[in-house]
Design a protein around this motif. Structure first.
Motif, PDB file in Angstrom:
ATOM      1  N   LYS A 125       0.820  -1.219   0.000  1.00 35.09           N
ATOM      2  CA  LYS A 125       0.000   0.000   0.000  1.00 35.09           C
ATOM      3  C   LYS A 125       0.853   1.269   0.000  1.00 35.09           C
ATOM      4  CE  LYS A 125      -3.753  -2.396   2.385  1.00 35.09           C
ATOM      5  NZ  LYS A 125      -3.026  -3.659   2.668  1.00 35.09           N
ATOM      6  N   ARG A 126       1.872   1.289  -0.837  1.00 30.93           N
ATOM      7  CA  ARG A 126       2.754   2.444  -0.919  1.00 30.93           C
ATOM      8  C   ARG A 126       2.034   3.620  -1.586  1.00 30.93           C
ATOM      9  NH1 ARG A 126       5.344   0.049   2.570  1.00 30.93           N
ATOM     10  NH2 ARG A 126       7.525  -0.546   2.369  1.00 30.93           N
ATOM     11  N   GLY A 127       2.481   4.832  -1.259  1.00 36.15           N
ATOM     12  CA  GLY A 127       1.923   6.023  -1.880  1.00 36.15           C
ATOM     13  C   GLY A 127       2.754   7.235  -1.511  1.00 36.15           C
ATOM     14  N   ASP A 128       3.599   7.687  -2.436  1.00 33.87           N
ATOM     15  CA  ASP A 128       4.469   8.817  -2.153  1.00 33.87           C
ATOM     16  C   ASP A 128       4.827   9.508  -3.452  1.00 33.87           C
ATOM     17  OD1 ASP A 128       6.150  10.594  -0.765  1.00 33.87           O
ATOM     18  OD2 ASP A 128       6.795   9.020   0.612  1.00 33.87           O
ATOM     19  N   LEU A 129       5.499  10.658  -3.336  1.00 32.03           N
ATOM     20  CA  LEU A 129       5.805  11.461  -4.516  1.00 32.03           C
ATOM     21  C   LEU A 129       6.857  10.825  -5.409  1.00 32.03           C
ATOM     22  CD1 LEU A 129       5.678  15.057  -3.016  1.00 32.03           C
ATOM     23  CD2 LEU A 129       3.963  13.906  -4.424  1.00 32.03           C
ATOM     24  N   ALA A 130       7.040  11.410  -6.569  1.00 29.92           N
ATOM     25  CA  ALA A 130       7.716  10.766  -7.687  1.00 29.92           C
ATOM     26  C   ALA A 130       9.068  10.158  -7.363  1.00 29.92           C
ATOM     27  CB  ALA A 130       7.853  11.761  -8.834  1.00 29.92           C
ATOM     28  N   ASN A 131      10.018  10.940  -6.794  1.00 31.40           N
ATOM     29  CA  ASN A 131      11.350  10.393  -6.543  1.00 31.40           C
ATOM     30  C   ASN A 131      11.311   9.241  -5.556  1.00 31.40           C
ATOM     31  OD1 ASN A 131      12.632  12.078  -8.313  1.00 31.40           O
ATOM     32  ND2 ASN A 131      13.258  13.581  -6.779  1.00 31.40           N
ATOM     33  N   THR A 132      10.502   9.374  -4.504  1.00 25.15           N
ATOM     34  CA  THR A 132      10.371   8.299  -3.530  1.00 25.15           C
ATOM     35  C   THR A 132       9.683   7.095  -4.146  1.00 25.15           C
ATOM     36  OG1 THR A 132      10.161   9.996  -1.824  1.00 25.15           O
ATOM     37  CG2 THR A 132       9.603   7.751  -1.198  1.00 25.15           C
ATOM     38  N   ALA A 133       8.633   7.345  -4.909  1.00 26.95           N
ATOM     39  CA  ALA A 133       7.918   6.261  -5.578  1.00 26.95           C
ATOM     40  C   ALA A 133       8.844   5.497  -6.516  1.00 26.95           C
ATOM     41  CB  ALA A 133       6.724   6.820  -6.347  1.00 26.95           C
ATOM     42  N   LYS A 134       9.743   6.227  -7.161  1.00 24.98           N
ATOM     43  CA  LYS A 134      10.685   5.590  -8.082  1.00 24.98           C
ATOM     44  C   LYS A 134      11.573   4.582  -7.342  1.00 24.98           C
ATOM     45  CE  LYS A 134      12.499   8.338 -11.056  1.00 24.98           C
ATOM     46  NZ  LYS A 134      13.365   9.388 -11.642  1.00 24.98           N
ATOM     47  N   GLU A 135      12.003   4.952  -6.115  1.00 29.46           N
ATOM     48  CA  GLU A 135      12.849   4.044  -5.339  1.00 29.46           C
ATOM     49  C   GLU A 135      12.061   2.827  -4.856  1.00 29.46           C
ATOM     50  OE1 GLU A 135      16.190   4.499  -5.174  1.00 29.46           O
ATOM     51  OE2 GLU A 135      15.657   6.134  -6.546  1.00 29.46           O
ATOM     52  N   TYR A 136      10.825   3.063  -4.412  1.00 31.38           N
ATOM     53  CA  TYR A 136       9.966   1.929  -4.058  1.00 31.38           C
ATOM     54  C   TYR A 136       9.798   1.001  -5.263  1.00 31.38           C
ATOM     55  CZ  TYR A 136       8.277   3.985   0.372  1.00 31.38           C
ATOM     56  OH  TYR A 136       8.164   4.477   1.640  1.00 31.38           O
ATOM     57  N   ALA A 137       9.550   1.599  -6.410  1.00 26.82           N
ATOM     58  CA  ALA A 137       9.323   0.820  -7.622  1.00 26.82           C
ATOM     59  C   ALA A 137      10.535  -0.044  -7.965  1.00 26.82           C
ATOM     60  CB  ALA A 137       8.990   1.756  -8.789  1.00 26.82           C
ATOM     61  N   LYS A 138      11.721   0.536  -7.810  1.00 27.46           N
ATOM     62  CA  LYS A 138      12.937  -0.231  -8.118  1.00 27.46           C
ATOM     63  C   LYS A 138      13.113  -1.400  -7.160  1.00 27.46           C
ATOM     64  CE  LYS A 138      15.488   3.591 -10.239  1.00 27.46           C
ATOM     65  NZ  LYS A 138      16.602   4.566 -10.084  1.00 27.46           N
ATOM     66  N   TYR A 139      12.770  -1.180  -5.883  1.00 26.43           N
ATOM     67  CA  TYR A 139      12.903  -2.286  -4.926  1.00 26.43           C
ATOM     68  C   TYR A 139      11.939  -3.421  -5.256  1.00 26.43           C
ATOM     69  CZ  TYR A 139      12.738  -5.068  -0.678  1.00 26.43           C
ATOM     70  OH  TYR A 139      12.753  -6.117   0.212  1.00 26.43           O
ATOM     71  N   PHE A 140      10.675  -3.081  -5.451  1.00 24.47           N
ATOM     72  CA  PHE A 140       9.674  -4.124  -5.635  1.00 24.47           C
ATOM     73  C   PHE A 140       9.760  -4.793  -7.007  1.00 24.47           C
ATOM     74  CE2 PHE A 140       7.564  -1.595  -2.241  1.00 24.47           C
ATOM     75  CZ  PHE A 140       7.519  -2.613  -1.286  1.00 24.47           C
ATOM     76  N   PHE A 141       9.992  -4.007  -8.055  1.00 19.66           N
ATOM     77  CA  PHE A 141       9.924  -4.564  -9.400  1.00 19.66           C
ATOM     78  C   PHE A 141      11.285  -4.929 -10.000  1.00 19.66           C
ATOM     79  CE2 PHE A 141       5.826  -2.052  -9.446  1.00 19.66           C
ATOM     80  CZ  PHE A 141       5.028  -3.171  -9.307  1.00 19.66           C
ATOM     81  N   GLN A 142      12.367  -4.349  -9.493  1.00 24.53           N
ATOM     82  CA  GLN A 142      13.690  -4.700 -10.014  1.00 24.53           C
ATOM     83  C   GLN A 142      14.487  -5.584  -9.056  1.00 24.53           C
ATOM     84  OE1 GLN A 142      15.655  -1.006 -11.153  1.00 24.53           O
ATOM     85  NE2 GLN A 142      14.578  -0.947 -13.107  1.00 24.53           N
ATOM     86  N   THR A 143      14.450  -5.268  -7.761  1.00 23.55           N
ATOM     87  CA  THR A 143      15.200  -6.069  -6.792  1.00 23.55           C
ATOM     88  C   THR A 143      14.437  -7.341  -6.422  1.00 23.55           C
ATOM     89  OG1 THR A 143      16.238  -4.076  -5.886  1.00 23.55           O
ATOM     90  CG2 THR A 143      16.310  -6.065  -4.526  1.00 23.55           C
TER      91      THR A 143
END
Length: 250
Positions: A76-94
């Motif tokens: 249930k993540r929800g944050d602004l672009a730069n932070t969202a980008k880091e979340y996205a990299k963790y969940f979808f790339q790592t």
């Protein structure tokens, strides 16, 4: 996969890594009936580094035992672009999970970074908790439109730019609203928690949602006993749900 530490069976608590023991047992026993896995990150995060190790181990195990079964990370993540980008990299790339639950409260630019990485998002629409109506069922201005309906409409429009990457979380405790949203958006996949421990009625959910849905049962399967044979019990519970779903869809 909601492994609340204090409620785990004794064999798990007696092991060196209770969450790993629990997750491995559940995955190995229930995978023949799983059409998706949904680990809830909160139950792992509370243990810090040990919890993140257990989470990542669990995801790798799921991929090893059932590589064809998609993993929906419930964060249930929800944050602004730069932070969202880091979340996205963790969940979808790592971690390389297949989908993620997100909160759209901060607007579509908080969702774009996930979508640009090719991730699939289940966006919170109408959740199953009793106080979901505090905000989600507010009317917009002088219209008859609820906030959750506007969220669904915006996600459907966003899906035109990111086809096959957006779904909606709709609580199984709201069957009439599920039916209304299905009529409104026949193309969106719904992630439907609330069946089982939260009291949602499976027959009503299936009738309302149709086949374009993931109907989630977590605690009703994984936390159904604290006995030593909890793996066998969870397998039996999974089989019961599997047979019931097939019966209701036939």
């Amino acid at each position: 996969m909601d492994p609340e530490l204090e409620k785990l069976p004794k064999p798990c608590l007696d092991s060196k890594s209770p969450l790993v023991f629990f997750a491995e047992t559940i995955v190995r026993y229930t995978h023949p009936y799983a059409v998706s896995w949904k680990p809830n990150i909160a139950f792992f995060e509370r243990l810090g580094a040990e919890g993140y190790f257990a989470l990542e181990h669990t995801v790798h195990l799921m991929k090893e035992i059932s590589p064809e079964v998609p993993i929906v990370m419930d964060a249930k993540r929800g944050d602004l672009a730069n932070t969202a980008k880091e979340y996205a990299k963790y969940f979808f790339q790592t971690l390389k999970v297949d989908a993620l639950t997100v909160n759209p409260y901060m607007g579509r630019d908080s969702l774009i970074p996930y979508l640009d990485l090719g991730g699939y998002l289940f966006v919170l629409g109408l959740t199953s908790n009793p106080s979901s109506s505090d905000f989600q069922k507010l009317r917009i201005g002088s219209s008859d439109l609820y906030v959750y309906e506007e969220v669904s409409d915006q996600m459907a429009r966003l899906a035109e730019s990111y086809p096959g990457q957006l779904g909606l979380v709709v609580g199984g405790t709201h069957p009439s609203e599920i039916e209304s949203l299905r009529d409104r958006h026949p193309e969106l996949c719904f992630l439907i928690p609330g069946f089982g421990a939260q009291g949602g009625d499976l027959e009503a959910i299936i009738k309302a949602s149709g086949k374009e849905a993931l109907i989630n049962s977590s605690r009703g399967i994984t936390m159904s006993t604290v006995a030593e044979n909890f793996g066998e019990v969870s397998k039996k519970k999974s089989e019961e749900v599997h047979l019931l779903m097939n019966q209701l869809f036939s």
